[in-house]
Write an enzyme that holds these catalytic residues in place. Structure first.
Site, PDB file in Angstrom:
ATOM      1  N   ARG A  48      -9.229  47.400  26.955  1.00 29.22           N
ATOM      2  CA  ARG A  48     -10.305  46.513  27.385  1.00 29.22           C
ATOM      3  C   ARG A  48     -10.623  46.831  28.840  1.00 29.22           C
ATOM      4  NH1 ARG A  48      -7.973  45.229  31.231  1.00 29.22           N
ATOM      5  NH2 ARG A  48      -9.392  43.511  31.608  1.00 29.22           N
ATOM      6  N   ARG A  91     -18.014  46.460  20.541  1.00 25.26           N
ATOM      7  CA  ARG A  91     -18.182  45.316  21.453  1.00 25.26           C
ATOM      8  C   ARG A  91     -19.557  45.447  22.108  1.00 25.26           C
ATOM      9  NH1 ARG A  91     -13.403  43.550  25.245  1.00 25.26           N
ATOM     10  NH2 ARG A  91     -14.546  41.593  25.032  1.00 25.26           N
ATOM     11  N   ASP A 239     -18.954  43.851  33.624  1.00 23.98           N
ATOM     12  CA  ASP A 239     -19.224  44.617  32.413  1.00 23.98           C
ATOM     13  C   ASP A 239     -20.654  45.121  32.368  1.00 23.98           C
ATOM     14  OD1 ASP A 239     -16.911  44.314  30.071  1.00 23.98           O
ATOM     15  OD2 ASP A 239     -16.769  42.870  31.690  1.00 23.98           O
ATOM     16  N   LYS A 250     -16.280  38.588  32.867  1.00 23.26           N
ATOM     17  CA  LYS A 250     -15.445  37.730  32.042  1.00 23.26           C
ATOM     18  C   LYS A 250     -15.773  36.256  32.259  1.00 23.26           C
ATOM     19  CE  LYS A 250     -13.189  38.996  29.651  1.00 23.26           C
ATOM     20  NZ  LYS A 250     -13.584  39.272  28.257  1.00 23.26           N
TER      21      LYS A 250
END
Length: 346
Positions: A48, A91, A239, A250
């Site tokens: 991740r 994802r 991200d 996050k």
């Protein structure tokens, strides 16, 4: 100082990943030889962090086509496209995933004159190059970020944008590692980061192993720590960064940015340029992944809420550009107006 954990390795024609779902209690490395295995590792978060996801997916493309035996180059290129499209579904939020897959697909579509064997070699070399580039990007981000830090300061971070989310140094943690190399003593506060606890299980683990002073706090303690004057700066990873400077990171990052703004604490975002998405105008257009309810109410095999509870579990939130003091990239530090200044990086 303990041996550094290495999240991604390429060994014996296989992708070797550190299973981050087992940290901090177990250190287990798993080998992957198929695109399907890499897809699953990304989806269940064995690997991740946006940069690490991108690197893993690049290797996944090669693994998905290395055994291809059809007769024509055109059929091989179609298979590369299929594998890229498949891995893209793992994802939805991390733009590095799509950036890396686009690079891998371009290797095939831009070299149609090569044989299938030559294309396979080029795909593997491109994946290795993406891997190498990430390590250098991390160090450069750290060097730029370090100009904003000083010895003895308190720094709060959220989630894990560390070495475990990249290939080395991390993004938000890069200045922490470089500060350690300079002999500085930074005091790091790591939000535990509900619901998956990446701040406590990953960030605290890797910083402790590096001999860096880190204190774990629950997410709802951040305001107290800031009010006590213990935090001089906040730095987080991301991200995706939209063209206007809105930042997807996050879940919980938005709240931290609001607190930092209230207490007049600079809020920095460490962002490799592959995470900057000029095709996405604002944060409103960034797709936000929603994950299973069990992460919230049954995290450790025991229910912490009624089993039938309704659960809303977005994995990310969007911090508006107004809350961002600066975006730190490998090419330099970008400040407002972000819409204008982010374009100058490309």
């Amino acid at each position: 100082m303990k041996e550094q954990l290495i999240p991604i390795q390429w060994k014996d024609d296989a992708l070797v990943l550190l299973d981050q779902t087992l940290l901090p209690n177990e250190v287990v490395y798993e080998s992957f030889n198929t695109a399907e295995g890499v897809w699953d590792a990304i989806q269940v978060m064995k690997v991740r962090g946006a940069p690490a996801i991108g690197v893993s997916a690049a290797y996944g493309v090669y693994l998905g086509v290395k055994e291809f035996v059809e007769s024509t180059e055109a059929e091989f290129i179609d298979e590369v496209k299929r594998v890229c499209a498949y891995l893209a579904t793992s994802r939805p939020t991390a733009v590095n995933l799509f950036w890396a897959l686009e690079r891998m697909e371009s290797v095939a579509t831009d070299h149609t004159h090569l044989s299938i064997a030559q294309l396979k070699d080029r795909l593997l070399e491109e994946a290795k190059e993406i891997h190498r580039e990430d390590e250098e990007i991390n160090r450069q981000i750290g060097e730029h970020a370090l100009t904003l830090f000083h010895d003895g300061m308190g720094v709060l971070t959220h989630c894990n944008a560390g070495a475990l989310a990249t290939t080395k140094y991390g993004t938000a943690t890069a200045p922490m590692y470089l500060a350690k190399e300079k002999g500085w003593d930074l005091k790091i506060y790591s939000d535990e980061t509900r619901p998956r606890l990446q701040g406590s299980t990953l960030t605290a683990l890797e910083l402790q192993r590096a001999g860096i002073d880190v204190t774990v706090i629950t997410d709802n303690m951040a305001a107290m720590v800031m009010s006590q004057g213990k935090v001089d700066a906040v730095i987080v990873g991301c991200d995706r960064v939209a063209a206007n400077g809105d930042v997807a990171n996050k879940i919980g990052t938005l709240g931290v940015s609001i607190l930092a703004k209230y207490y007049n604490i600079p809020f920095y975002v460490a962002a490799p340029t592959p995470t900057i998405d000029l095709k996405t105008p604002t944060g409103k257009e960034i797709p936000i992944e929603e994950r299973d309810a069990s992460e919230v109410i049954n995290r450790f095999g025991q229910y912490s809420a009624p089993k039938e509870s309704k659960v809303y579990n977005p994995a990310f939130d969007v911090t508006p550009h107004e809350n961002v003091t600066a975006i730190i990239t490998e090419k330099g530090i970008v400040k407002a107006p972000f819409t204008e200044n982010l374009k100058k990086l490309f």
